[in-house]
Design a protein around this motif. Structure first.
Motif, PDB file in Angstrom:
ATOM      1  N   GLU A 178       1.586   9.431  -5.780  1.00  9.72           N
ATOM      2  CA  GLU A 178       1.918  10.821  -5.430  1.00  9.72           C
ATOM      3  C   GLU A 178       2.965  11.390  -6.384  1.00  9.72           C
ATOM      4  O   GLU A 178       2.865  12.544  -6.799  1.00  9.72           O
ATOM      5  CB  GLU A 178       2.404  10.898  -3.981  1.00  9.72           C
ATOM      6  CG  GLU A 178       1.294  10.741  -2.977  1.00  9.72           C
ATOM      7  CD  GLU A 178       1.777  10.678  -1.547  1.00  9.72           C
ATOM      8  OE1 GLU A 178       0.963  10.988  -0.664  1.00  9.72           O
ATOM      9  OE2 GLU A 178       2.945  10.305  -1.295  1.00  9.72           O
ATOM     10  N   ARG A 179       3.973  10.579  -6.746  1.00 10.25           N
ATOM     11  CA  ARG A 179       4.983  11.032  -7.714  1.00 10.25           C
ATOM     12  C   ARG A 179       4.337  11.309  -9.067  1.00 10.25           C
ATOM     13  O   ARG A 179       4.617  12.314  -9.710  1.00 10.25           O
ATOM     14  CB  ARG A 179       6.093   9.987  -7.868  1.00 10.25           C
ATOM     15  CG  ARG A 179       7.125   9.991  -6.783  1.00 10.25           C
ATOM     16  CD  ARG A 179       8.339   9.156  -7.162  1.00 10.25           C
ATOM     17  NE  ARG A 179       7.999   7.807  -7.612  1.00 10.25           N
ATOM     18  CZ  ARG A 179       7.904   6.735  -6.827  1.00 10.25           C
ATOM     19  NH1 ARG A 179       8.108   6.852  -5.534  1.00 10.25           N
ATOM     20  NH2 ARG A 179       7.612   5.556  -7.332  1.00 10.25           N
ATOM     21  N   GLU A 180       3.460  10.405  -9.482  1.00 10.39           N
ATOM     22  CA  GLU A 180       2.788  10.589 -10.772  1.00 10.39           C
ATOM     23  C   GLU A 180       1.892  11.819 -10.753  1.00 10.39           C
ATOM     24  O   GLU A 180       1.839  12.580 -11.714  1.00 10.39           O
ATOM     25  CB  GLU A 180       1.976   9.343 -11.118  1.00 10.39           C
ATOM     26  CG  GLU A 180       1.428   9.358 -12.520  1.00 10.39           C
ATOM     27  CD  GLU A 180       0.727   8.066 -12.902  1.00 10.39           C
ATOM     28  OE1 GLU A 180       0.025   8.093 -13.933  1.00 10.39           O
ATOM     29  OE2 GLU A 180       0.873   7.051 -12.202  1.00 10.39           O
ATOM     30  N   ALA A 181       1.186  12.045  -9.640  1.00  7.82           N
ATOM     31  CA  ALA A 181       0.305  13.213  -9.533  1.00  7.82           C
ATOM     32  C   ALA A 181       1.111  14.506  -9.579  1.00  7.82           C
ATOM     33  O   ALA A 181       0.651  15.514 -10.119  1.00  7.82           O
ATOM     34  CB  ALA A 181      -0.510  13.138  -8.243  1.00  7.82           C
ATOM     35  N   ALA A 182       2.315  14.481  -9.016  1.00  3.04           N
ATOM     36  CA  ALA A 182       3.143  15.684  -8.996  1.00  3.04           C
ATOM     37  C   ALA A 182       3.657  16.054 -10.384  1.00  3.04           C
ATOM     38  O   ALA A 182       3.957  17.228 -10.632  1.00  3.04           O
ATOM     39  CB  ALA A 182       4.319  15.483  -8.044  1.00  3.04           C
ATOM     40  N   THR A 183       3.741  15.093 -11.276  1.00  2.72           N
ATOM     41  CA  THR A 183       4.316  15.367 -12.591  1.00  2.72           C
ATOM     42  C   THR A 183       3.289  15.446 -13.717  1.00  2.72           C
ATOM     43  O   THR A 183       3.655  15.785 -14.834  1.00  2.72           O
ATOM     44  CB  THR A 183       5.348  14.281 -12.955  1.00  2.72           C
ATOM     45  OG1 THR A 183       4.695  13.013 -12.984  1.00  2.72           O
ATOM     46  CG2 THR A 183       6.488  14.257 -11.963  1.00  2.72           C
ATOM     47  N   THR A 184       2.037  15.149 -13.431  1.00  2.38           N
ATOM     48  CA  THR A 184       1.039  15.157 -14.506  1.00  2.38           C
ATOM     49  C   THR A 184       0.523  16.571 -14.768  1.00  2.38           C
ATOM     50  O   THR A 184       0.291  17.335 -13.840  1.00  2.38           O
ATOM     51  CB  THR A 184      -0.130  14.202 -14.184  1.00  2.38           C
ATOM     52  OG1 THR A 184      -0.978  14.104 -15.329  1.00  2.38           O
ATOM     53  CG2 THR A 184      -0.958  14.676 -13.030  1.00  2.38           C
ATOM     54  N   PRO A 185       0.380  16.938 -16.024  1.00  2.00           N
ATOM     55  CA  PRO A 185      -0.109  18.285 -16.342  1.00  2.00           C
ATOM     56  C   PRO A 185      -1.636  18.408 -16.254  1.00  2.00           C
ATOM     57  O   PRO A 185      -2.162  19.509 -16.150  1.00  2.00           O
ATOM     58  CB  PRO A 185       0.363  18.495 -17.778  1.00  2.00           C
ATOM     59  CG  PRO A 185       0.486  17.129 -18.341  1.00  2.00           C
ATOM     60  CD  PRO A 185       0.843  16.220 -17.199  1.00  2.00           C
ATOM     61  N   ARG A 210      -5.190   2.555   7.053  1.00  2.92           N
ATOM     62  CA  ARG A 210      -5.657   2.776   8.431  1.00  2.92           C
ATOM     63  C   ARG A 210      -6.621   1.674   8.860  1.00  2.92           C
ATOM     64  O   ARG A 210      -6.542   1.173   9.989  1.00  2.92           O
ATOM     65  CB  ARG A 210      -6.326   4.134   8.553  1.00  2.92           C
ATOM     66  CG  ARG A 210      -5.363   5.301   8.519  1.00  2.92           C
ATOM     67  CD  ARG A 210      -6.031   6.610   8.893  1.00  2.92           C
ATOM     68  NE  ARG A 210      -7.151   6.939   8.026  1.00  2.92           N
ATOM     69  CZ  ARG A 210      -7.058   7.604   6.874  1.00  2.92           C
ATOM     70  NH1 ARG A 210      -5.876   8.008   6.455  1.00  2.92           N
ATOM     71  NH2 ARG A 210      -8.123   7.872   6.151  1.00  2.92           N
ATOM     72  N   LEU A 211      -7.502   1.272   7.975  1.00  4.15           N
ATOM     73  CA  LEU A 211      -8.469   0.224   8.285  1.00  4.15           C
ATOM     74  C   LEU A 211      -7.767  -1.104   8.536  1.00  4.15           C
ATOM     75  O   LEU A 211      -8.099  -1.827   9.483  1.00  4.15           O
ATOM     76  CB  LEU A 211      -9.472   0.086   7.134  1.00  4.15           C
ATOM     77  CG  LEU A 211     -10.593  -0.908   7.338  1.00  4.15           C
ATOM     78  CD1 LEU A 211     -11.455  -0.526   8.542  1.00  4.15           C
ATOM     79  CD2 LEU A 211     -11.454  -0.972   6.095  1.00  4.15           C
ATOM     80  N   SER A 259      -5.898   8.895  -1.383  1.00  2.89           N
ATOM     81  CA  SER A 259      -6.739   9.007  -0.192  1.00  2.89           C
ATOM     82  C   SER A 259      -7.406   7.668   0.139  1.00  2.89           C
ATOM     83  O   SER A 259      -7.464   7.266   1.306  1.00  2.89           O
ATOM     84  CB  SER A 259      -7.786  10.092  -0.412  1.00  2.89           C
ATOM     85  OG  SER A 259      -8.632  10.186   0.686  1.00  2.89           O
ATOM     86  N   GLN A 260      -7.888   6.977  -0.881  1.00  2.00           N
ATOM     87  CA  GLN A 260      -8.518   5.672  -0.665  1.00  2.00           C
ATOM     88  C   GLN A 260      -7.515   4.655  -0.130  1.00  2.00           C
ATOM     89  O   GLN A 260      -7.838   3.870   0.768  1.00  2.00           O
ATOM     90  CB  GLN A 260      -9.134   5.166  -1.962  1.00  2.00           C
ATOM     91  CG  GLN A 260     -10.327   5.953  -2.428  1.00  2.00           C
ATOM     92  CD  GLN A 260     -10.769   5.565  -3.832  1.00  2.00           C
ATOM     93  OE1 GLN A 260     -10.012   4.942  -4.588  1.00  2.00           O
ATOM     94  NE2 GLN A 260     -11.992   5.953  -4.171  1.00  2.00           N
ATOM     95  N   LEU A 261      -6.300   4.665  -0.662  1.00  2.00           N
ATOM     96  CA  LEU A 261      -5.276   3.735  -0.200  1.00  2.00           C
ATOM     97  C   LEU A 261      -4.861   4.036   1.237  1.00  2.00           C
ATOM     98  O   LEU A 261      -4.610   3.119   2.022  1.00  2.00           O
ATOM     99  CB  LEU A 261      -4.065   3.766  -1.129  1.00  2.00           C
ATOM    100  CG  LEU A 261      -4.284   3.169  -2.513  1.00  2.00           C
ATOM    101  CD1 LEU A 261      -3.074   3.443  -3.405  1.00  2.00           C
ATOM    102  CD2 LEU A 261      -4.560   1.688  -2.426  1.00  2.00           C
ATOM    103  N   LEU A 310       0.836  -1.204   0.000  1.00  2.00           N
ATOM    104  CA  LEU A 310       0.000   0.000   0.000  1.00  2.00           C
ATOM    105  C   LEU A 310       0.869   1.252   0.000  1.00  2.00           C
ATOM    106  O   LEU A 310       0.617   2.188  -0.761  1.00  2.00           O
ATOM    107  CB  LEU A 310      -0.918   0.016   1.223  1.00  2.00           C
ATOM    108  CG  LEU A 310      -2.164  -0.849   1.179  1.00  2.00           C
ATOM    109  CD1 LEU A 310      -2.886  -0.786   2.525  1.00  2.00           C
ATOM    110  CD2 LEU A 310      -3.090  -0.433   0.071  1.00  2.00           C
ATOM    111  N   SER A 311       1.877   1.278   0.847  1.00  2.00           N
ATOM    112  CA  SER A 311       2.765   2.441   0.945  1.00  2.00           C
ATOM    113  C   SER A 311       3.494   2.710  -0.366  1.00  2.00           C
ATOM    114  O   SER A 311       3.619   3.868  -0.789  1.00  2.00           O
ATOM    115  CB  SER A 311       3.798   2.231   2.056  1.00  2.00           C
ATOM    116  OG  SER A 311       3.166   2.164   3.299  1.00  2.00           O
TER     117      SER A 311
END
Length: 66
Positions: free
Chosen positions: A25-32, A52-53, A45-47, A17-18
């Protein structure tokens, strides 16, 4: 009835999961694309909620229902 196929994993569920959270997060930071970034961050957020669950479910203080 067919039998379930079980996969052998080198890493724990938490570790997988981590890793997926970090990758997304890396992909989100680089996507236009804003829409795609929002989709990736929603998945992060779901992961994190799943993590936590899983921690809660595997905690020693959790008791089965009576």
């Amino acid at each position: 009835m067919s039998q379930r196929i079980r996969a052998e994993h080198d890493k724990t569920f938490q570790e997988r999961l981590s890793e997926e959270v970090r990758r997304l997060e890396r992909e989100a930071a680089t996507t236009p694309s804003d829409a795609y970034r929002d989709l990736l961050l929603r998945r992060v957020s779901q992961l994190e909620a799943a993590s936590r669950l899983e921690k809660w479910l595997s905690s020693p203080g959790l008791r089965p229902p009576t």
